[in-house]
Design a protein around this motif. Structure first.
Motif, PDB file in Angstrom:
ATOM      1  N   MET A  53       1.042  -1.407  -0.259  1.00  0.00           N
ATOM      2  CA  MET A  53      -0.307  -0.193   0.080  1.00  0.00           C
ATOM      3  C   MET A  53       0.953   1.762  -0.686  1.00  0.00           C
ATOM      4  O   MET A  53       1.924   0.709   0.576  1.00  0.00           O
ATOM      5  N   ALA A  54       0.555   2.478  -0.422  1.00  0.00           N
ATOM      6  CA  ALA A  54       0.684   3.226  -0.858  1.00  0.00           C
ATOM      7  C   ALA A  54      -0.172   4.777  -0.607  1.00  0.00           C
ATOM      8  O   ALA A  54      -1.273   4.360  -1.353  1.00  0.00           O
ATOM      9  N   SER A  55       0.386   5.329  -0.196  1.00  0.00           N
ATOM     10  CA  SER A  55      -0.206   6.863  -0.153  1.00  0.00           C
ATOM     11  C   SER A  55       0.498   7.261  -0.113  1.00  0.00           C
ATOM     12  O   SER A  55       1.348   8.235   0.579  1.00  0.00           O
ATOM     13  N   VAL A  56      -0.185   9.829   0.142  1.00  0.00           N
ATOM     14  CA  VAL A  56       0.560  10.569  -0.048  1.00  0.00           C
ATOM     15  C   VAL A  56       0.075  11.304   0.984  1.00  0.00           C
ATOM     16  O   VAL A  56      -1.061  11.195   1.149  1.00  0.00           O
ATOM     17  N   VAL A  57       1.238  11.829   1.852  1.00  0.00           N
ATOM     18  CA  VAL A  57       0.645  12.332   3.289  1.00  0.00           C
ATOM     19  C   VAL A  57      -0.420  13.616   2.767  1.00  0.00           C
ATOM     20  O   VAL A  57       0.492  14.333   1.703  1.00  0.00           O
ATOM     21  N   GLY A  58      -1.253  13.587   3.811  1.00  0.00           N
ATOM     22  CA  GLY A  58      -1.606  14.879   3.445  1.00  0.00           C
ATOM     23  C   GLY A  58      -2.989  14.978   2.631  1.00  0.00           C
ATOM     24  O   GLY A  58      -3.957  16.086   2.066  1.00  0.00           O
ATOM     25  N   ILE A  59      -2.862  14.169   1.911  1.00  0.00           N
ATOM     26  CA  ILE A  59      -4.414  14.141   0.651  1.00  0.00           C
ATOM     27  C   ILE A  59      -4.152  12.488   1.025  1.00  0.00           C
ATOM     28  O   ILE A  59      -4.070  11.452   0.334  1.00  0.00           O
ATOM     29  N   PRO A  60      -5.492  11.921   2.215  1.00  0.00           N
ATOM     30  CA  PRO A  60      -6.096  10.722   2.056  1.00  0.00           C
ATOM     31  C   PRO A  60      -6.869   9.934   1.264  1.00  0.00           C
ATOM     32  O   PRO A  60      -7.109   9.254   1.494  1.00  0.00           O
ATOM     33  N   ASN A  61      -7.284  10.822  -0.069  1.00  0.00           N
ATOM     34  CA  ASN A  61      -8.024  10.486  -0.763  1.00  0.00           C
ATOM     35  C   ASN A  61      -6.492   9.516  -2.334  1.00  0.00           C
ATOM     36  O   ASN A  61      -8.038   8.772  -3.160  1.00  0.00           O
ATOM     37  N   VAL A  62      -6.038   9.878  -1.885  1.00  0.00           N
ATOM     38  CA  VAL A  62      -4.404   8.788  -3.136  1.00  0.00           C
ATOM     39  C   VAL A  62      -3.783   7.858  -1.889  1.00  0.00           C
ATOM     40  O   VAL A  62      -3.223   8.091  -1.423  1.00  0.00           O
ATOM     41  N   MET A  63      -4.172   7.000  -2.444  1.00  0.00           N
ATOM     42  CA  MET A  63      -3.900   6.177  -1.382  1.00  0.00           C
ATOM     43  C   MET A  63      -4.029   4.239  -2.694  1.00  0.00           C
ATOM     44  O   MET A  63      -4.602   4.118  -3.667  1.00  0.00           O
ATOM     45  N   VAL A  64      -3.059   4.150  -2.849  1.00  0.00           N
ATOM     46  CA  VAL A  64      -3.160   2.278  -3.961  1.00  0.00           C
ATOM     47  C   VAL A  64      -2.863   1.053  -3.590  1.00  0.00           C
ATOM     48  O   VAL A  64      -2.336   1.628  -2.533  1.00  0.00           O
ATOM     49  N   GLU A  65      -3.246   0.330  -4.310  1.00  0.00           N
ATOM     50  CA  GLU A  65      -2.505  -1.300  -3.460  1.00  0.00           C
ATOM     51  C   GLU A  65      -2.099  -2.046  -4.669  1.00  0.00           C
ATOM     52  O   GLU A  65      -1.806  -1.607  -5.534  1.00  0.00           O
ATOM     53  N   ALA A  66      -0.173  -2.642  -4.180  1.00  0.00           N
ATOM     54  CA  ALA A  66       0.398  -3.086  -5.273  1.00  0.00           C
ATOM     55  C   ALA A  66       1.553  -3.761  -4.946  1.00  0.00           C
ATOM     56  O   ALA A  66       1.456  -4.712  -3.539  1.00  0.00           O
ATOM     57  N   ASN A  67       1.755  -4.718  -5.704  1.00  0.00           N
ATOM     58  CA  ASN A  67       2.520  -6.128  -5.298  1.00  0.00           C
ATOM     59  C   ASN A  67       3.421  -5.773  -4.813  1.00  0.00           C
ATOM     60  O   ASN A  67       4.403  -6.998  -3.629  1.00  0.00           O
ATOM     61  N   THR A  68       4.414  -4.941  -5.410  1.00  0.00           N
ATOM     62  CA  THR A  68       6.059  -4.162  -4.538  1.00  0.00           C
ATOM     63  C   THR A  68       5.907  -3.156  -4.323  1.00  0.00           C
ATOM     64  O   THR A  68       5.163  -1.909  -4.574  1.00  0.00           O
ATOM     65  N   GLU A  69       7.463  -2.987  -3.445  1.00  0.00           N
ATOM     66  CA  GLU A  69       7.032  -0.656  -3.258  1.00  0.00           C
ATOM     67  C   GLU A  69       7.130  -0.614  -4.744  1.00  0.00           C
ATOM     68  O   GLU A  69       6.461   0.630  -4.862  1.00  0.00           O
ATOM     69  N   GLU A  70       7.838  -0.910  -5.383  1.00  0.00           N
ATOM     70  CA  GLU A  70       8.396   0.202  -7.016  1.00  0.00           C
ATOM     71  C   GLU A  70       7.174   0.194  -7.565  1.00  0.00           C
ATOM     72  O   GLU A  70       6.561   1.350  -7.708  1.00  0.00           O
ATOM     73  N   GLU A  71       6.329  -0.453  -7.549  1.00  0.00           N
ATOM     74  CA  GLU A  71       5.524  -0.987  -8.455  1.00  0.00           C
ATOM     75  C   GLU A  71       4.045  -0.515  -7.508  1.00  0.00           C
ATOM     76  O   GLU A  71       2.736   1.636  -8.621  1.00  0.00           O
ATOM     77  N   ALA A  72       4.166  -0.064  -5.999  1.00  0.00           N
ATOM     78  CA  ALA A  72       3.482   0.991  -5.461  1.00  0.00           C
ATOM     79  C   ALA A  72       3.338   2.007  -5.298  1.00  0.00           C
ATOM     80  O   ALA A  72       2.854   3.898  -5.814  1.00  0.00           O
ATOM     81  N   ILE A  73       4.960   3.033  -6.049  1.00  0.00           N
ATOM     82  CA  ILE A  73       5.206   3.999  -5.545  1.00  0.00           C
ATOM     83  C   ILE A  73       4.946   4.744  -7.325  1.00  0.00           C
ATOM     84  O   ILE A  73       4.491   5.435  -7.008  1.00  0.00           O
ATOM     85  N   SER A  74       5.443   3.901  -8.261  1.00  0.00           N
ATOM     86  CA  SER A  74       5.163   4.411  -9.089  1.00  0.00           C
ATOM     87  C   SER A  74       3.447   4.696  -9.403  1.00  0.00           C
ATOM     88  O   SER A  74       2.176   6.011  -9.776  1.00  0.00           O
ATOM     89  N   LYS A  75       2.602   3.447  -8.354  1.00  0.00           N
ATOM     90  CA  LYS A  75       0.779   3.883  -8.778  1.00  0.00           C
ATOM     91  C   LYS A  75       0.756   5.053  -8.115  1.00  0.00           C
ATOM     92  O   LYS A  75      -0.464   5.751  -8.216  1.00  0.00           O
ATOM     93  N   VAL A  76       0.659   5.150  -6.677  1.00  0.00           N
ATOM     94  CA  VAL A  76       0.204   6.484  -6.463  1.00  0.00           C
ATOM     95  C   VAL A  76       1.190   7.934  -6.883  1.00  0.00           C
ATOM     96  O   VAL A  76       0.759   8.108  -6.819  1.00  0.00           O
TER      97      VAL A  76
END
Length: 87
Positions: free
Chosen positions: A1-24
């Motif tokens: 899971m990855a999210s953006v601090v201060g923007i609670p509605n921007v959250m994603v799930e992925a299989n890897t850290e790199e993929e999560a960062i890319s998706k977010v």
């Protein structure tokens, strides 16, 4: 899971850290692309002043001639209480 601090509605799930960062990053770019920045003027004189609970009592004993005696008595009570606990 990855999210953006201060923007609670921007959250994603992925299989890897790199993929999560890319998706977010993509999700944040999409959010910013559809958003709009606006400036709102606020007249602070129209906003009612609200005191914090502690500040309401600041200085109320400034002219009380018995305050120092009260503080000495309180210190004695605390010292006696601490001595009782330690024994």
């Amino acid at each position: 899971m990855a999210s953006v601090v201060g923007i609670p509605n921007v959250m994603v799930e992925a299989n890897t850290e790199e993929e999560a960062i890319s998706k977010v990053k993509f999700a944040l770019q999409a959010q910013l692309a559809t958003g709009k920045f606006v400036t709102i003027e606020v007249n602070s004189k129209q906003i009612p002043h609200q005191e914090t609970t502690q500040m309401k009592y600041a200085g109320i004993f400034a002219n009380d001639p018995t305050f120092d005696d009260f503080m000495e008595k309180l210190a004695t009570i605390r010292k006696e209480s601490n001595t009782t606990i330690d024994e």
